[in-house]
Design a protein around this motif. Sequence first.
Motif, mmCIF file in Angstrom:
data_model
loop_
_atom_site.group_PDB
_atom_site.id
_atom_site.type_symbol
_atom_site.label_atom_id
_atom_site.label_comp_id
_atom_site.label_asym_id
_atom_site.label_seq_id
_atom_site.Cartn_x
_atom_site.Cartn_y
_atom_site.Cartn_z
ATOM 1 N N UNK A 273 0.848 -1.183 0.000
ATOM 2 C CA UNK A 273 0.000 0.000 0.000
ATOM 3 C C UNK A 273 0.885 1.233 0.000
ATOM 4 N N UNK A 274 0.689 2.084 -1.019
ATOM 5 C CA UNK A 274 1.350 3.386 -1.074
ATOM 6 C C UNK A 274 0.374 4.411 -0.503
ATOM 7 N N UNK A 275 0.730 5.002 0.613
ATOM 8 C CA UNK A 275 -0.161 5.935 1.298
ATOM 9 C C UNK A 275 0.310 7.353 1.066
ATOM 10 N N UNK A 276 -0.544 8.177 0.445
ATOM 11 C CA UNK A 276 -0.184 9.560 0.153
ATOM 12 C C UNK A 276 -0.783 10.484 1.210
ATOM 13 N N UNK A 277 -0.293 11.717 1.314
ATOM 14 C CA UNK A 277 -0.831 12.648 2.306
ATOM 15 C C UNK A 277 -2.313 12.950 2.122
ATOM 16 N N UNK A 278 -2.829 12.762 0.912
ATOM 17 C CA UNK A 278 -4.240 13.059 0.665
ATOM 18 C C UNK A 278 -5.158 11.889 1.003
ATOM 19 N N UNK A 279 -4.575 10.723 1.347
ATOM 20 C CA UNK A 279 -5.389 9.565 1.708
ATOM 21 C C UNK A 279 -5.764 9.616 3.184
ATOM 22 N N UNK A 280 -6.942 9.123 3.498
ATOM 23 C CA UNK A 280 -7.391 9.016 4.889
ATOM 24 C C UNK A 280 -6.737 7.783 5.513
ATOM 25 N N UNK A 281 -5.822 7.953 6.480
ATOM 26 C CA UNK A 281 -5.140 6.790 7.047
ATOM 27 C C UNK A 281 -6.077 5.839 7.776
ATOM 28 N N UNK A 282 -7.254 6.327 8.163
ATOM 29 C CA UNK A 282 -8.177 5.473 8.907
ATOM 30 C C UNK A 282 -8.715 4.314 8.078
ATOM 31 N N UNK A 283 -8.712 4.453 6.744
ATOM 32 C CA UNK A 283 -9.284 3.391 5.922
ATOM 33 C C UNK A 283 -8.347 2.195 5.770
ATOM 34 N N UNK A 284 -7.121 2.319 6.291
ATOM 35 C CA UNK A 284 -6.241 1.147 6.323
ATOM 36 C C UNK A 284 -5.855 0.795 7.766
#
Length: 329
Positions: A273-284
């Motif tokens: 999973x590549x997590x960007x600053x615009x992604x909601x971390x809660x969904x992972x």
Amino acid sequence: MDVFDEHRRFQAGRRWRKIGVAIAAAVALTGLSIASASADPAEEQPRHSFAEYQGIPISIFEYGPSADEAPTIVTTGGWPGDSSIFEPAARKLAAKYHVVRYDRRGVGESGHNTTEESNTLENLAGELGAVIDKTAPGHPVHTFNEAWGSYIAAEFAYRNPGRIASLSAIGAPSLDLQHYAMADVVNNPQTLPGNLAYAAWFASMSAPVLPELYIQAGATEAAFGALTALTGELPVHMTKEDLLASVSIYRANAPARLLSPEYDYLNVPVMQVFQSPTDNPDVISGLDRHTNNLWLTEIEGNHGDFGRISWPLVSSELDRAIAATEPTS
């Protein structure tokens, strides 16, 4: 008249717009020497073909060597837009890999005779299977996607154990596993605003009729056009025709899977999973409890401009996942 004859007629308007480009390419090719056989894959035209699934032609673009010569990476687009958002990445990856980029039903050059029932994740996973069977028969493949492209790959992996060697996603990799992530954080007041905004997006896009009204009025194209201009993302190629044919993907899947998921664990050799600053971390949140081998990499940028901002990191992590899962000779 078979499905491909009908589709070719349907796409005639699109193809006439490309004739000028094709003529220019043909003229350029006449000046090339035999040495062009070793041309840079990034400059070569992809090999275009169609697969058929449930009577719908699926447009496929292949880059680089064949599946017998190199590992295969399969990618498609999210929503909105077709798979062309991954065109730059596909060309770069083709230096090492067999890359397959396809337009899912309802967008790009694929068939647009879709319904809400045909847009279920089960059917979209079957469509991915048809693409893999055509382009990499007998080979496990690697997937690299974002948003709905990732959800489709996860669904295929769930229904076809052993066919996905590594699943790489920009943002959340599975709609079903988001159910458990959001359940983990629902009682945390600090995460409430982000989760409410996330839920509101899915709810509005899953409502009857309203998304189609937004699209007909031009609001969706305007909103995403403003977003790409503001953030500097690569433009998402979308048409009103594509938007109308594909927006039911939300109604067909989001309410059912977010409220009552079909699976709570996804077994793949590598889930990256590549997590960007615009992604909601809660969904992972807690995702490591729902898969066997999770790799989490934080990147700069967002779903549209990762190739410009974070490509060295993304490409090296893709290399690492593929090297970890490909059989040694």
